[in-house]
Scaffold this active site. Structure first.
Site, PDB file in Angstrom:
ATOM      1  N   SER A   1       0.698 -11.788  -3.897  1.00 13.47           N
ATOM      2  CA  SER A   1       2.140 -11.640  -4.042  1.00 13.47           C
ATOM      3  C   SER A   1       2.860 -11.502  -2.706  1.00 13.47           C
ATOM      4  O   SER A   1       4.078 -11.534  -2.672  1.00 13.47           O
ATOM      5  CB  SER A   1       2.469 -10.443  -4.929  1.00 13.47           C
ATOM      6  OG  SER A   1       1.978  -9.269  -4.338  1.00 13.47           O
TER       7      SER A   1
ATOM      8  N   HIS B   1       4.104  -4.217  -1.329  1.00  6.90           N
ATOM      9  CA  HIS B   1       5.299  -5.057  -1.364  1.00  6.90           C
ATOM     10  C   HIS B   1       6.326  -4.578  -0.353  1.00  6.90           C
ATOM     11  O   HIS B   1       6.187  -3.512   0.244  1.00  6.90           O
ATOM     12  CB  HIS B   1       5.916  -5.065  -2.773  1.00  6.90           C
ATOM     13  CG  HIS B   1       5.232  -6.003  -3.729  1.00  6.90           C
ATOM     14  ND1 HIS B   1       5.553  -6.069  -5.056  1.00  6.90           N
ATOM     15  CD2 HIS B   1       4.246  -6.907  -3.545  1.00  6.90           C
ATOM     16  CE1 HIS B   1       4.788  -6.970  -5.649  1.00  6.90           C
ATOM     17  NE2 HIS B   1       3.974  -7.489  -4.753  1.00  6.90           N
TER      18      HIS B   1
ATOM     19  N   ASP C   1      10.631  -5.952  -8.256  1.00  7.84           N
ATOM     20  CA  ASP C   1       9.470  -5.345  -8.905  1.00  7.84           C
ATOM     21  C   ASP C   1       9.788  -4.519 -10.141  1.00  7.84           C
ATOM     22  O   ASP C   1       8.894  -3.854 -10.665  1.00  7.84           O
ATOM     23  CB  ASP C   1       8.741  -4.443  -7.903  1.00  7.84           C
ATOM     24  CG  ASP C   1       7.987  -5.263  -6.874  1.00  7.84           C
ATOM     25  OD1 ASP C   1       7.859  -6.475  -7.100  1.00  7.84           O
ATOM     26  OD2 ASP C   1       7.540  -4.689  -5.873  1.00  7.84           O
TER      27      ASP C   1
END
Lengths: 179, 174
Positions: A56, A96, A122
């Site tokens: 990701s 992230h 998210d």
């Protein structure tokens, strides 16, 4: 019984030598543990080194890359930073980037994250009803990066038999190896 | 002592140490770079609307047209895999001492065009306030920052030199 040669090797050692090898093995295990715990103290993060497990954050980080984290409380979180955080009900921490952040006068901070390679933020990954992350959710902030090294751990997680093989091999080597 | 296994072991160990040394040199030679550059963020047509976030909260939402000029060519060296660019709107409000909202980002991989002159940029992430304090706000600072992703090494975040302070009107636009 050629395949059990190493047992003869062990039998040939005297008791004192065997004891020495076992202690040596314990020494290696405990130094590894102490290095890990020492890193935890220096970086203030509960897991100072993490392996990237998903795509990701591509093309910045790929599966199997290694990240070094710090998590000093007086170092404020800011937008653009890559954070590693835990979500309630999920075992695996997520790596992230912080997309937006709101910090109160008293230092309370709430922020939203997004993976570079994901189309949306998210909120779909967070616990049901959770809109923001807070300071307590953060395991660490990425400070350093080395590619590929974590591939070994990924292999071990994907193929548990490989893990036991490597561990058994290392253990036997340390026990019977003589200088 | 000269078995195939011991030779393979020696070669493997030597390869590993050479790789480790090269990686470390790669990191050391670029660890002290400032990675700085001058930037210009241009905006016009600032308006603010009273809107709802996707999660049903009433919040002010800012709109403006955006342009960007930045020459980032000199940042690239042998230990830069990519730059992660992002434009941040930063301001103080009644609710929060600090608000930071990323409104646009872009990945510049190694080898891609890094001398940017973007006349119009579409705002990528909606500029929602945390509440209803954006109307009449006159201290919203727009900056372009970048996160340098190396082949191996540190992950510095740099704020470009030259920010733009914008203000929003005192009335909502319908």
């Amino acid at each position: 019984m050629a395949s059990f040669d190493f047992l003869d090797e062990v039998r040939r050692m005297n008791k004192r030598q065997l004891f020495y090898q076992v202690l040596n093995f314990g020494m290696i295990v405990s130094s590894a543990l102490m290095i890990w715990k020492g890193l935890m103290v220096v970086t203030a993060s509960e897991s100072p080194i993490v392996v990237v497990l998903s795509g990701s954050m591509e093309p910045a980080f790929f599966r199997g890359d290694l990240l070094f984290l710090t998590n000093h409380q007086d170092d404020p979180i800011r937008v653009g930073e890559i954070v590693v955080f835990k979500i309630e009900g999920r075992d695996i921490p997520i790596v992230h980037r912080v997309l937006r952040l709101h910090e109160k006068e008293n230092g309370d901070v709430k922020f939203l994250t997004k993976g570079d390679n994901n189309m949306v933020d998210d909120r779909g990954l967070y616990a049901p009803g959770q809109l923001w992350l807070e300071r307590k959710d953060v395991v660490g902030r990425a400070r350093g990066y080395v590619p590929y090294i974590g591939m070994v751990t990924i292999l071990m997680n994907d193929y548990p038999k490989f893990k036991y093989l490597v561990l058994a091999g290392l253990g036997i080597f340390v026990l019977i190896h003589r200088e | 002592m000269n078995s195939v296994l011991s030779r393979a072991n020696t070669i493997f160990a030597f390869t590993l140490s050479v790789l480790a040394f090269l990686t470390f040199s790669c990191f050391m030679t670029t660890a002290f770079n400032t990675n700085a550059a001058n930037i210009t963020v241009r905006t016009s047509d600032h308006i603010v609307k009273s809107a709802f976030t996707p999660y049903g909260a009433r919040a002010d939402r800012g709109f403006f047209s955006l342009g960007l000029k930045a020459d980032l060519e000199q940042i690239f060296n042998w230990n830069v895999k990519q730059l992660f660019l992002y434009i941040t709107a930063e301001y103080e409000s009644e609710n929060n001492k600090l608000n930071q909202v990323v409104i646009w980002d872009k990945i510049i991989p190694r080898g891609a065009k890094s001398n940017l002159d973007l006349k119009t940029i579409k705002i990528k992430y909606p500029f929602f306030d945390d509440g209803q304090t954006l109307k009449g706000k006159d201290n919203v600072t727009l900056t372009l920052s970048w996160n340098v992703i190396p082949n191996a090494g540190l992950l510095p975040r740099i704020v470009g030199t030259g920010n733009t302070v914008i203000s929003f009107p005192n009335e909502y636009t319908r």
